[in-house]
Design an enzyme around this catalytic site. Structure first.
Site, short mmCIF file in Angstrom:
data_model
loop_
_atom_site.label_atom_id
_atom_site.label_comp_id
_atom_site.label_asym_id
_atom_site.label_seq_id
_atom_site.Cartn_x
_atom_site.Cartn_y
_atom_site.Cartn_z
N SER A 63 91.30 11.60 58.41
CA SER A 63 90.13 12.19 57.34
C SER A 63 90.96 12.96 56.24
CB SER A 63 89.33 13.19 57.81
OG SER A 63 88.68 12.40 59.00
N1 SAM Z 1 90.08 13.08 63.93
C1 SAM Z 1 91.11 12.25 63.46
C2 SAM Z 1 92.10 12.80 62.87
O1 SAM Z 1 92.34 13.93 62.83
O2 SAM Z 1 93.02 11.70 62.75
C3 SAM Z 1 90.20 11.13 62.52
C4 SAM Z 1 89.47 10.13 63.40
S1 SAM Z 1 89.02 8.81 62.59
C5 SAM Z 1 88.24 9.21 61.11
C6 SAM Z 1 87.77 8.29 63.98
C7 SAM Z 1 88.30 8.02 65.21
O3 SAM Z 1 86.95 8.05 66.04
C8 SAM Z 1 89.00 6.62 65.37
O4 SAM Z 1 90.21 6.84 65.90
C9 SAM Z 1 87.81 5.93 66.30
O5 SAM Z 1 88.63 5.09 67.13
C10 SAM Z 1 87.26 7.11 67.19
N2 SAM Z 1 86.16 6.81 67.61
C11 SAM Z 1 85.09 5.83 67.02
N3 SAM Z 1 84.14 5.87 68.07
C12 SAM Z 1 84.33 6.47 69.06
C13 SAM Z 1 83.75 7.11 70.28
N4 SAM Z 1 82.58 6.61 70.81
N5 SAM Z 1 84.62 7.87 71.28
C14 SAM Z 1 85.80 8.32 70.96
N6 SAM Z 1 86.41 7.92 69.62
C15 SAM Z 1 85.79 7.09 68.90
#
Ligand code: SAM
Length: 218
Positions: A63
Site C-alpha cells: 500500500s
Molecule cells: N499489508 C500489506 C503490505 O504491507 O504489503 C499489503 C497487503 S495487499 C494490499 C493485500 C493482501 O491481502 C494481499 O497480499 C492479498 O493476498 C491478501 N488477502 C486478500 N484476501 C485475504 C484473506 N481473506 N485473508 C488473508 N489475506 C488476504
C-alpha cells in the site's frame, strides 16, 4: 549512494505523512526506522519511497505509505498490544506494527507471498511477528481477542469473526465498499456496543474469503 535510504525516509515522512495529518510521533518514528525498500522485490530505491502503492507479485500490492500510516494511526497503539493483520503481503505494514505493538499476528491467503515474507521477516529479526496462511476473514481465533485488527484489503462488509475477536476498547480498521473503491472504517468495541466512524475514501485489492469477496477464479 550509501546513505540515501534514510534521507528518502525523512522526505517521505516530511512530505507525505506529516502534512496529511499523521501526528502520532511513534508512528512517524516507525516510518523513519523501517526500510520500505527491503520489502519490495527488485525495486528502485527512490521508487520504493514514492507516494503510491507498488506491485509485489501475484497481482498484489504494497500500500501507499500514507495509507499504511493512517491505518496504523487509527489503531491508537500505546505499546504492548496484540494486533491482528489480515493481508500480510510484503510484510511492510506488519514491520511498522511490530515497532508499536507487543505482538503482530498476520494472515495471508496466498501461500507463496506468506512464505517469502515470513522468510524475509525472520532474516531481518522481526521476532514479534507470526504469520499464518489462510482465510483472514475468519480471523485467527487461537490468539484472540486482539487490541487492534487491521485489514489491508477491501471488503464488501464487516466480517463478523473479526468483530467477535476484538477486545474491549479494541479497534478494527477496515476498508469497506465495492471492489474498486472503499471507505476506511474504524470500529471500536465498548462492551456490547460497536462504535463506527469513517476515515475517508481508499482503494484496495479485494479481500477474498468466506466473509469477503468470492474468488472469481473458481
Ligand atoms: N499489508 C500489506 C503490505 O504491507 O504489503 C499489503 C497487503 S495487499 C494490499 C493485500 C493482501 O491481502 C494481499 O497480499 C492479498 O493476498 C491478501 N488477502 C486478500 N484476501 C485475504 C484473506 N481473506 N485473508 C488473508 N489475506 C488476504
Amino acid at each position: 549512494m550509501k546513505n540515501e535510504a534514510p534521507r528518502l525516509r525523512e522526505m517521505m515522512v516530511a512530505r507525505q505523512l506529516e502534512p496529511r495529518g499523521i501526528t502520532d510521533i511513534h508512528v512517524l518514528e516507525a516510518f523513519l526506522e523501517v526500510p520500505r525498500d527491503e520489502f519490495i522485490p527488485g525495486v528502485d530505491l527512490r521508487e520504493a519511497y514514492g507516494d503510491h502503492p507498488l506491485p509485489i507479485g501475484e497481482g498484489q500490492t504494497i500500500s501507499q505509505p500514507y495509507m499504511v500510516a493512517v491505518m496504523t494511526q487509527c489503531l491508537e497503539l500505546i505499546g504492548g498490544e496484540k494486533v491482528l493483520e489480515i493481508g500480510t503481503g510484503s510484510g511492510y505494514q506488519a514491520a511498522i506494527l511490530s515497532r508499536l505493538a507487543g505482538t503482530v499476528y498476520s494472515v495471508e491467503r496466498i501461500e507463496s507471498i506468506a512464505r517469502r515474507t515470513e522468510e524475509l521477516l525472520r532474516r531481518k529479526d522481526y521476532d514479534n511477528i507470526l504469520i499464518k496462511v489462510g482465510d483472514g476473514t475468519l480471523g485467527w481465533p487461537e490468539y484472540g481477542p486482539y487490541d487492534g485488527i487491521i485489514v489491508t484489503a477491501g471488503s464488501p462488509g464487516i466480517p463478523s469473526p473479526l468483530v467477535e475477536q476484538l477486545a474491549e476498547g479494541g479497534r478494527l480498521v477496515i476498508p469497506t465498499g465495492s471492489d474498486y473503491s472503499q471507505r476506511l472504517l474504524v470500529l471500536t468495541r465498548r462492551g456490547d456496543e460497536i462504535i463506527q466512524h469513517d476515515e475517508g475514501g481508499c482503494v484496495f485489492v479485494p479481500l477474498i474469503g468466506e466473509y469477503g469477496w468470492k474468488d472469481r477464479r473458481r
